[in-house]
Design a protein around this motif. Structure first.
Motif, PDB file in Angstrom:
ATOM      1  N   SER A  73      18.418  25.971  70.376  1.00 47.73           N
ATOM      2  CA  SER A  73      18.972  25.383  69.159  1.00 47.73           C
ATOM      3  C   SER A  73      20.349  25.949  68.845  1.00 47.73           C
ATOM      4  O   SER A  73      21.242  25.235  68.372  1.00 47.73           O
ATOM      5  N   HIS A  74      20.541  27.245  69.136  1.00 44.69           N
ATOM      6  CA  HIS A  74      21.854  27.845  68.924  1.00 44.69           C
ATOM      7  C   HIS A  74      22.883  27.265  69.891  1.00 44.69           C
ATOM      8  O   HIS A  74      24.048  27.065  69.528  1.00 44.69           O
ATOM      9  N   LEU A  84      22.813  24.239  71.098  1.00 42.56           N
ATOM     10  CA  LEU A  84      23.131  22.894  70.621  1.00 42.56           C
ATOM     11  C   LEU A  84      24.053  22.950  69.406  1.00 42.56           C
ATOM     12  O   LEU A  84      24.987  22.147  69.291  1.00 42.56           O
ATOM     13  N   ALA A  85      23.798  23.892  68.499  1.00 43.70           N
ATOM     14  CA  ALA A  85      24.647  24.024  67.314  1.00 43.70           C
ATOM     15  C   ALA A  85      26.070  24.411  67.717  1.00 43.70           C
ATOM     16  O   ALA A  85      27.055  23.885  67.166  1.00 43.70           O
ATOM     17  N   ALA A  86      26.185  25.334  68.675  1.00 47.84           N
ATOM     18  CA  ALA A  86      27.516  25.740  69.141  1.00 47.84           C
ATOM     19  C   ALA A  86      28.238  24.571  69.802  1.00 47.84           C
ATOM     20  O   ALA A  86      29.442  24.369  69.595  1.00 47.84           O
ATOM     21  N   LEU A 141      27.718  21.388  69.206  1.00 51.97           N
ATOM     22  CA  LEU A 141      28.086  20.446  68.152  1.00 51.97           C
ATOM     23  C   LEU A 141      29.374  20.889  67.466  1.00 51.97           C
ATOM     24  O   LEU A 141      30.265  20.070  67.204  1.00 51.97           O
ATOM     25  N   GLY A 142      29.488  22.187  67.189  1.00 52.87           N
ATOM     26  CA  GLY A 142      30.704  22.689  66.563  1.00 52.87           C
ATOM     27  C   GLY A 142      31.928  22.475  67.420  1.00 52.87           C
ATOM     28  O   GLY A 142      32.987  22.035  66.927  1.00 52.87           O
ATOM     29  N   ARG A 162      24.072  19.316  77.871  1.00 55.11           N
ATOM     30  CA  ARG A 162      24.157  19.574  76.436  1.00 55.11           C
ATOM     31  C   ARG A 162      25.347  18.840  75.819  1.00 55.11           C
ATOM     32  O   ARG A 162      25.244  18.254  74.734  1.00 55.11           O
ATOM     33  N   VAL A 218      24.723  16.039  72.865  1.00 54.01           N
ATOM     34  CA  VAL A 218      25.242  16.252  71.511  1.00 54.01           C
ATOM     35  C   VAL A 218      26.224  15.140  71.129  1.00 54.01           C
ATOM     36  O   VAL A 218      26.170  14.602  70.009  1.00 54.01           O
TER      37      VAL A 218
END
Length: 450
Positions: free
Chosen positions: A4-5, A7-9, A11-12, A315, A319
């Motif tokens: 999840s981290h 994916l969040a990175a 996305l950013g 990834r 995303v």
């Protein structure tokens, strides 16, 4: 770091690239929308002529745009591999490719009236379209060079200057179009020719500003991208053509479908053609956001490829796709709710048949906005992997073996008319999006670096 981290990175990082690129795209389409809105005060016939002119212009322009778009994956892979020489080579070869292709494209646009007459358009509309093209065609080369520089800046994770330049160009374009279109403040009244000429002048200005950033501002100047620019790198040129030519042809197939749809509308009626141009302009505005995300996807996938990071490739594509779906759905809902007000922006406080048909086409078009977002982002992800040949086959099947026959049959062999054309566009787009998604998933899953 957990999944999840990661994916969040991702996305950013995607948003950092996609937001300025998407805003740049919206700014560029805003200039075109300004042209249409100002021309619309001349009446539906002038809007229809502008639609035909844009059809000729973009069918020719998109081939060069496809070639130049190969700058982004080439430069992104060089950047990820920490190869500054490869980065500057990518930009230089893109500038040369744009120059080589611009002249024949300009020749095509200068013959726009004859082309439109051969395609069955009315002499009045074809003549008005040619007037617009005589001014607009000069923007082809600076616009292509600007796209090459945008690809270079995006590849090195610094797309912001292109946004700043575009934001400054929007009011400049609106003012200059107004002055030359209507002959305000003592300037000559040049009509549609003036509107096209104004856009060309602004495009030259944006190019000069972009070149200044490349040559003078950090971090771009450290790449010395314009040094020895007169040298043609034929080896890399061949690689750019191998990657970019299928993109060009895919773009031609896609834009050619929408251009052919405009020609079908012209056969149906001038009202249908004007309404189609308004609805298509809104669709183009919506398309700019996922198109910006697709460029970010190309860069992010290209960076991961150069790092030999298979999970990073998957990834990046995932995303970008989900981001495009979410934004596309939100924009689609906004269009559905405001479709009647949108028509008045182009036609004023009008309740005539053109306004009513425009609102109807926007409602029908909402069925393909999300699919359009998916297809452009999936195509961008595949370009980051230098996979452009099979998507060309997919474009042929989706747009011309499925989409156009559906549009033609529904328009002329059912009572749907203009609405049937847009249903056909929706069907072709949905098929293309599905095929591209499946292709990316297949390649991403089998990707293994030794």
């Amino acid at each position: 770091m957990t999944g999840s981290h990661h994916l969040a990175a991702e996305l950013g990082e995607t948003l950092k690239l996609a937001v300025p690129i998407a805003l740049t795209q919206l700014g560029q389409i805003a200039m075109m929308t300004t042209d249409i809105a100002l021309i619309g005060r001349f009446g539906s016939e002038a809007v229809a002529a502008a639609s035909l002119a844009h059809t000729v212009y973009f069918v020719s322009f998109t081939f060069g745009m496809g070639l130049v778009s190969a700058v982004a994956p080439l430069a992104a892979q060089a950047f990820g591999a920490r190869n500054p020489h490869g980065i500057r080579r990518s930009l230089r070869v893109g500038l040369w490719a744009a120059l080589f292709i611009a002249l024949p494209m300009m020749a095509l646009s200068f013959r726009g009236e004859q082309i439109l007459l051969m395609l069955g358009q009315s002499p009045v509309a074809a003549n008005l379209a040619q007037q617009y093209l005589l001014g607009l065609t000069w923007s082809i080369l600076p616009a292509l060079w600007f796209l090459a520089i945008r690809g270079f800046m995006s590849a090195v994770n610094r797309p912001e200057p292109i946004l700043w330049i575009t934001l400054a160009a929007i009011p400049a374009n609106a003012l200059l179009v107004y002055l030359l279109l209507y002959g305000a403040f003592g300037l000559p009244n040049l009509g549609l020719f003036g509107a096209g000429l104004a856009t060309s002048i602004v495009n030259f200005g944006t190019l000069l500003a972009a070149l200044w950033f490349v040559a003078r501002r950090r971090p771009f100047r450290k790449f010395h991208a314009l040094g020895h620019v007169w040298r043609v790198d034929w080896g890399l040129m061949r690689q750019l053509v191998v990657i970019g030519a299928p993109i060009s042809i895919s773009f031609l197939l896609e834009y050619g479908l929408f251009g052919a749809a405009g020609l079908l509308m012209g056969v149906i009626s001038m009202t249908a053609l004007a309404a189609h141009q308004i609805a298509l302009q809104v669709a183009a505005i919506l398309f700019m956001v996922p198109f910006g995300i697709s460029i970010a996807a190309t860069v992010r996938v290209g960076h991961a490829i150069s790092r030999r990071d298979a999970s990073g490739v998957r990834r990046a594509g995932l995303v970008a796709t989900w981001l495009g779906i979410a934004i596309g759905a939100a924009l689609t809902l906004a269009v559905i709710l405001s479709r009647f007000g949108i028509a008045t922006i182009f036609l004023g406080e009008s309740t005539d048949a053109t306004a009513e048909l425009s609102a109807t086409l926007l409602l029908v078009g909402s069925t393909f906005f999300v699919a359009d977002a998916i297809q452009t982002i999936a195509a961008g992800s595949l370009r980051g992997m230098n996979d452009t040949r099979l998507p060309l086959v997919f474009a042929t099947i989706s747009y011309w073996l499925i989409g156009f026959p559906s549009a033609w049959w529904l328009a002329f062999h059912t009572p749907l008319g203009a609405v049937g054309v847009w249903i056909g566009l929706s069907v072709g787009t949905a098929v293309y999006a599905t095929l591209l998604l499946l292709r990316f998933r297949f390649l991403a899953r089998k990707l293994v670096f030794q």
